[in-house]
Design an enzyme around this catalytic site. Structure first.
Site, PDB file in Angstrom:
ATOM      1  N   SER A 123       2.715   5.691   1.169  1.00 28.35           N
ATOM      2  CA  SER A 123       2.800   6.295   2.510  1.00 28.35           C
ATOM      3  C   SER A 123       1.810   5.687   3.497  1.00 28.35           C
ATOM      4  O   SER A 123       1.242   6.389   4.334  1.00 28.35           O
ATOM      5  CB  SER A 123       2.656   7.820   2.431  1.00 28.35           C
ATOM      6  OG  SER A 123       3.693   8.372   1.651  1.00 28.35           O
ATOM      7  N   GLU A 136       8.038   2.714 -10.115  1.00 28.34           N
ATOM      8  CA  GLU A 136       9.481   2.996 -10.247  1.00 28.34           C
ATOM      9  C   GLU A 136      10.070   2.222 -11.423  1.00 28.34           C
ATOM     10  O   GLU A 136      10.963   2.720 -12.116  1.00 28.34           O
ATOM     11  CB  GLU A 136      10.187   2.658  -8.920  1.00 28.34           C
ATOM     12  CG  GLU A 136       9.819   3.684  -7.844  1.00 28.34           C
ATOM     13  CD  GLU A 136       9.807   3.157  -6.417  1.00 28.34           C
ATOM     14  OE1 GLU A 136      10.364   2.080  -6.147  1.00 28.34           O
ATOM     15  OE2 GLU A 136       9.198   3.839  -5.558  1.00 28.34           O
ATOM     16  N   GLY A 175       6.325   7.354  -0.972  1.00 28.97           N
ATOM     17  CA  GLY A 175       7.528   7.896  -0.335  1.00 28.97           C
ATOM     18  C   GLY A 175       7.453   9.392  -0.075  1.00 28.97           C
ATOM     19  O   GLY A 175       8.456  10.022   0.268  1.00 28.97           O
ATOM     20  N   LYS A 193      12.140  -2.621  -1.814  1.00 27.37           N
ATOM     21  CA  LYS A 193      12.822  -1.818  -2.848  1.00 27.37           C
ATOM     22  C   LYS A 193      14.332  -2.113  -2.787  1.00 27.37           C
ATOM     23  O   LYS A 193      14.713  -3.247  -2.498  1.00 27.37           O
ATOM     24  CB  LYS A 193      12.487  -0.336  -2.664  1.00 27.37           C
ATOM     25  CG  LYS A 193      10.959  -0.108  -2.608  1.00 27.37           C
ATOM     26  CD  LYS A 193      10.554   1.310  -2.797  1.00 27.37           C
ATOM     27  CE  LYS A 193       9.024   1.421  -2.757  1.00 27.37           C
ATOM     28  NZ  LYS A 193       8.539   2.778  -2.988  1.00 27.37           N
ATOM     29  N   HIS A 215       5.561  -1.943 -10.929  1.00 24.55           N
ATOM     30  CA  HIS A 215       5.700  -0.845  -9.965  1.00 24.55           C
ATOM     31  C   HIS A 215       6.041   0.442 -10.708  1.00 24.55           C
ATOM     32  O   HIS A 215       6.766   0.423 -11.699  1.00 24.55           O
ATOM     33  CB  HIS A 215       6.799  -1.183  -8.945  1.00 24.55           C
ATOM     34  CG  HIS A 215       6.765  -0.270  -7.770  1.00 24.55           C
ATOM     35  ND1 HIS A 215       7.300   0.998  -7.810  1.00 24.55           N
ATOM     36  CD2 HIS A 215       6.210  -0.408  -6.548  1.00 24.55           C
ATOM     37  CE1 HIS A 215       7.083   1.593  -6.646  1.00 24.55           C
ATOM     38  NE2 HIS A 215       6.424   0.762  -5.863  1.00 24.55           N
ATOM     39  N   GLU A 262      -1.380   2.183  -6.505  1.00 25.43           N
ATOM     40  CA  GLU A 262      -0.408   3.046  -5.838  1.00 25.43           C
ATOM     41  C   GLU A 262      -0.348   4.379  -6.563  1.00 25.43           C
ATOM     42  O   GLU A 262       0.292   4.486  -7.613  1.00 25.43           O
ATOM     43  CB  GLU A 262       0.989   2.406  -5.872  1.00 25.43           C
ATOM     44  CG  GLU A 262       1.075   1.067  -5.185  1.00 25.43           C
ATOM     45  CD  GLU A 262       2.499   0.749  -4.736  1.00 25.43           C
ATOM     46  OE1 GLU A 262       2.671   0.450  -3.560  1.00 25.43           O
ATOM     47  OE2 GLU A 262       3.427   0.826  -5.563  1.00 25.43           O
ATOM     48  N   ASN A 278       7.333  -4.078   0.342  1.00 31.09           N
ATOM     49  CA  ASN A 278       8.227  -3.939  -0.811  1.00 31.09           C
ATOM     50  C   ASN A 278       9.494  -3.271  -0.289  1.00 31.09           C
ATOM     51  O   ASN A 278       9.489  -2.085   0.010  1.00 31.09           O
ATOM     52  CB  ASN A 278       7.541  -3.073  -1.880  1.00 31.09           C
ATOM     53  CG  ASN A 278       8.463  -2.756  -3.048  1.00 31.09           C
ATOM     54  OD1 ASN A 278       9.574  -3.298  -3.147  1.00 31.09           O
ATOM     55  ND2 ASN A 278       8.014  -1.872  -3.931  1.00 31.09           N
TER      56      ASN A 278
END
Ligand code: 13P
Length: 251
Positions: free
Chosen positions: A213, A98, A173, A11, A96, A167, A9
């Site tokens: 991660s 985000e 991250g 992003k 996702h 996730e 991904n």
């Protein structure tokens, strides 16, 4: 049986030229050393039409990172599932964390997006996962069960086209990774929910990826767990050496 998949991904990283260069480099690396799993790269919308024709589709699938929850029309700035599919793209990341937290995507909006993706023959990579406070309160199972409502209205036939990605938001991250045991526990729980809803065969055939991660140094241990069928990779997907290191965890 279900597939092992490593998906990247990107992003909001890489301009067009950088993205094309990254896709070419990955294509060359995997042509020289064939992967033992399915590989997908999910890129910003603007890259899709350029990246799709330059990768060998037998080795690397291409996906978008989002699509609209409407078919077409006066929705300035949105990109429809049909537009994504018209570039030759085969996958789309939906749900996702985000998108859920920064752009207010709800269970209902995501249900629409999933349906439109499927109607346009895109394979959704549907993301679920809890935030840190929910993990600390041991509510992770409840949270993922509620998030699955977006895809549990599908027919068994349509659900079978979905790839899930667990996730944990606290691992994205941050450098913090779920332990292989934490990942296994919740992946097994997710699979048990699928079995309850759609039966054991559908559950056994659903790929459930881990994201957060993931890197070459921890991928092998995570992917060795029986219910972890690969990874959804953020930062480490932006460098071919790192991404290939994760792909090679299946060797
Ligand atoms: P990182 O691998 O950078 O933690 O990101 C994971 C992710 O969000 C993939 O969708």
């Amino acid at each position: 049986m279900r597939k092992n998949i490593v998906a990247g991904n990107w992003k909001m990283n890489k301009n067009l030229q950088e993205g094309i260069a990254l896709a070419k480099e990955l294509n060359e690396a995997l042509a020289a050393d064939k992967p033992n799993c399915d590989v997908v790269i999910c890129t910003p919308f603007i890259h899709l039409a350029s990246v799709t024709p330059i990768v060998d589709s037998a080795v690397i699938g291409v996906g978008a990172e989002n699509c609209a929850d409407k078919v077409s029309g006066a929705y300035t700035g949105e990109v429809s599932a049909e537009m994504v599919a018209s570039t030759g793209t085969q996958y789309v990341i939906l749900g996702h964390s985000e998108r859920r937290s920064y752009y207010g995507e709800t269970v209902e909006i995501l249900e629409e997006k999933v349906k439109l993706a499927l109607a346009n023959n895109l394979k959704p990579i549907f993301c679920i996962g809890e935030v840190l406070e929910e993990r600390q309160a041991e509510k992770q199972n409840e949270v993922v069960a509620a998030q699955l409502a977006s895809v549990f209205t599908l027919s068994a036939e349509d659900f079978s086209k979905i790839i899930l990605a667990y996730e944990p938001v606290w691992a994205i991250g941050t450098g913090l990774t779920a332990t292989p045991e934490q990942a296994q526990d919740i992946h097994a729980y997710i699979r048990s929910l699928i079995a309850e809803k759609y039966g054991k065969e559908v559950a056994d055939n659903t790929s459930i990826l881990y994201g957060g991660s993931c890197k070459p140094s921890n991928a092998k241990e995570l992917f060795a767990k029986p219910d972890v069928d690969g990874g959804l990779i953020g930062g480490a997907a932006l460098k071919v050496a790192d991404f290939k290191g994760i792909i090679d965890a299946f060797k």
